[in-house]
Design an enzyme around this catalytic site. Structure first.
Site, PDB file in Angstrom:
ATOM      1  CG  LEU A  14      16.216  34.520   5.647  1.00  0.00           C
ATOM      2  CD1 LEU A  14      16.385  33.063   6.876  1.00  0.00           C
ATOM      3  CD2 LEU A  14      14.763  32.902   5.238  1.00  0.00           C
ATOM      4  CG  HIS A  15      12.278  41.430   6.134  1.00  0.00           C
ATOM      5  ND1 HIS A  15      11.114  41.986   5.760  1.00  0.00           N
ATOM      6  CD2 HIS A  15      11.718  41.789   7.831  1.00  0.00           C
ATOM      7  CE1 HIS A  15      10.468  42.932   6.346  1.00  0.00           C
ATOM      8  NE2 HIS A  15      11.040  42.562   7.903  1.00  0.00           N
ATOM      9  CB  ALA A  16       8.253  40.028   4.089  1.00  0.00           C
TER      10      ALA A  16
END
Lengths: 91, 575
Positions: A14-16
């Site tokens: 859960l990034h970018a």
């Protein structure tokens, strides 16, 4: 209150982009939505806050718990689950 | 002033020569004043946020135009942070407790950025800078100050700063910014990434001495590829840098022109330069970078994304989509290559002490023939009208290869009997990634139409080194003489049996390896799509004779270190 536990398979976790899509999807619903990273220590945070979602440090293959509560709790949980299950629309 | 050399982290390739511009961000001081009513403070905060939103939209549009949608995504992320309910909630709380909008904003962003900065993962921790950048932007609007002090740059300069936020980098005028250097920052910071996309030479992480040794107008020479900054360069140094700049520019032109050309050595021998990919999107990237084929299509992604194996139809669709993108260029599909290090839930994995020596790759396919047949059916059907090839991973003897080929033949017969359309003449080859396969190439040639060297695994198995293990990762040396001998032996034995040899390991795309591999007579180089233009360029600079000399010389050394040193010196003449 509804709850689901689900693994995040996306390569960046859960990034970018996946984090953005997750928060944008959560923000579409009036229900209160909370999320927690089961694979790391920590508490539930507001799923509509990009900053707090980033602080969960969710990486590939981490499991997260999503809780929804409110008028559209059902739909919110279903939408977030399907977003993650579809690997954020990348096949 | 004598010239002085500073070494930093090379962030963006290119040479810049020019005067320094010391960028000092406008000092934003929170005024000491008594707070107005909470409502008034909050309405100032809301208005400032609104203006910040407009500014970010402008930046995002401008960057999208200059660098593309992907780069503009940074500012999309900033807009999300601007609207973040956690930030807003905290500001409201603090204003409610009697703080001014400015105080509340600074405290709230410091708290939130602090949470991110404390994270273990560098990628997540780096996002703290984005929160601060957003906070600064709102604060600056609250204080009524202009967007950026970078507007003061009026002649072409090298920008020197403690750090540059993504907003700073985005506001750099490409006509006036020859390059930039920062005290802080790493390779993966947004500013470094943006610099690469915008083609601005840059060095980051130069340390505090950067600001100490440079004042406004100090002449500078910067080499973004080496991460070297020369302060007050002597005339001679300036000439050297100008020479490098010209060389680089002409190289860039040749590289650009090479995208649409076939790769050939300087004496005209045709060599294929292909791409390694693992999804449809990268097939497009491969074509854009001038790939003449796909030397390795990884299919693991299909098997790891679901709790059940992919259906034949799903595989068929995805293979066909990739073949379509590649047109009549060859595409080598590697069959399932997974193991106990990353087990899918639907296969009965035993508890393995050593998954890299365990149940994996072709061993699984032979034990699970239904799973394997489904993949072969999908590939053969999708290959209709295209130039597909099938490749088995981790084969270590002829028996395995024969059994796998028998299954391919069975599938063909079944498809024919069911009158399903499929491509009949699909070449079948193997990866050479176990030392066993490398020494048995002459035997395996009986049943293999081609060979492709997988140097990552070949190195791991030959040197008995797991490069994921930090304690021994330094022993992982693909240019180790033992590995090079196996590579040479493989190519010689395959050619003696009339078979071509490619390489799809990382080594194939490394400039330090290309001259040696070319000298060995490798027929196909398959690599990360982005490495293709430089590889094609380098191949075009070398004659086969020269490459053979380099390979022979390299093979005369007894250690990987000596080979690397020798190659480094030799390569300096070409790249």
């Amino acid at each position: 209150m509804l709850e689901a536990t689900i693994p995040v398979k996306h390569k960046v976790g859960l990034h970018a982009r996946p984090a953005s899509l997750f928060v944008q999807t959560a923000a579409k619903f009036s229900s209160a939505i909370k999320v927690k990273n089961l694979s790391a220590n920590g508490n539930f945070v507001d799923a509509k806050s990009i900053i707090m979602v980033l602080t969960l440090g969710v990486m590939k293959d981490h499991e997260i718990v999503i809780q929804t509560e409110g008028a559209d709790a059902d739909a919110a949980l279903a939408a977030l689950k399907s977003l993650i299950e579809s690997n954020f629309g990348e096949s | 002033m004598p010239e002085k050399t500073l070494q930093g982290i090379p962030a963006s390739d290119g040479i810049a020569i020019g005067p320094a511009f010391r960028y000092i961000p406008t000092e934003l001081t929170v005024p000491a004043r008594a707070a107005e009513s909470a409502d008034e403070e909050l309405s100032r905060f809301d208005a400032a946020r609104e203006q910040a939103r407009v500014e970010l939209q402008g930046l995002s549009d401008a960057i999208e135009k200059r660098a593309g949608k992907e780069e503009a995504a940074i500012f999309e992320a900033h807009r999300e942070m601007l609207n973040d309910p956690a930030l807003e909630g905290r500001v409201r709380e603090l204003v409610g407790s009697g703080q001014t909008a400015e105080q509340a904003l600074v405290n709230a962003t410091d708290e939130l950025a602090g949470l991110l900065a404390g994270m273990n993962d560098e990628l997540f921790a780096a996002r703290a800078l984005d929160v601060k950048d957003v906070g600064r932007r709102i604060l600056r609007v609250l204080l009524g100050l202009p967007d950026t002090a970078l507007g003061a740059v009026t002649e072409p300069s090298v920008i020197i700063a403690s750090d540059l936020t993504p907003s700073d980098t985005a506001s750099l005028d490409p006509h006036l910014t020859l390059g930039f250097c920062t005290v802080h920052g790493g390779l993966t910071s947004h500013s470094a990434i943006l610099a690469r996309t915008l083609g601005i030479p840059a060095i980051v992480g130069l340390g505090e001495s950067l600001l100490e040794s440079i004042s406004a107008q100090t002449p500078l020479a910067l080499d973004g590829k080496e991460g070297v900054l020369i302060v007050a360069p002597a005339n001679q140094t300036v000439e050297i840098f100008q020479g490098r700049k010209q060389q680089r520019e002409s190289r860039m032109q040749v590289m650009k022109a090479s995208v649409d050309k076939e790769a050939r050595t300087a004496n005209g021998r045709r060599v294929e330069v292909a791409a390694n990919i693992g999804e449809v999107a990268s097939a497009h990237t491969a074509v854009e970078n001038g790939a003449e084929g796909i030397g390795l299509l990884r299919t693991e992604f299909l098997y790891l994304e679901d709790a059940q194996p992919p259906s034949e139809e799903k595989q068929f669709r995805i293979y066909r989509d990739i073949f379509k993108v590649m047109g009549d260029r060859p595409v080598i599909v590697r069959t399932l290559d997974i193991g106990g290090d990353k087990p899918p839930s639907y296969l009965p994995f035993p508890n393995e002490m050593n998954p890299f020596l365990g149940w994996r790759a072709i061993r699984i396919s032979l034990d699970e023939p239904e799973l394997f047949k489904k993949q072969i059916r999908a590939i053969l059907r999708a290959a209709m009208g295209h130039n597909a090839r099938i490749m088995f991973p981790m084969v270590s003897d002829l028996d395995e290869l024969r059994r796998a080929r028998d299954i391919v033949d069975t599938v063909k017969r079944d498809l024919a009997l069911a009158s399903v359309e499929f491509a009949f003449d699909v070449p079948v080859g193997i990866m050479v990634e176990t030392p066993a396969a490398a020494v048995l190439v002459d035997v395996l040639a009986e049943a293999s139409d081609f060979f492709s060297l997988g140097t990552n695994d070949l190195t791991q198995y030959t040197l008995a080194v797991d490069r994921g293990n930090a304690k021994v990762a330094n022993l992982f040396q693909p240019l180790h003489p033992a590995v090079l001998r196996l590579i040479k032996q493989t190519i010689d034995a395959a050619h003696a049996n009339g078979k071509w040899v490619g390489m799809c390991g990382e080594l194939a795309g490394m400039t330090k390896a290309i001259p040696i591999l070319l000298g060995f007579g490798l027929d196909e180089f398959s690599m990360n799509p982005r490495a293709i233009p430089e590889a094609k360029y380098l191949i075009g600079q070398l004659t086969d004779e020269r490459a053979r000399e380099i390979a022979n010389q390299a093979m005369s050394f007894g250690t990987a270190t000596d080979i690397e040193d020798y190659i480094k010196g030799t390569l300096a003449l070409y790249v």
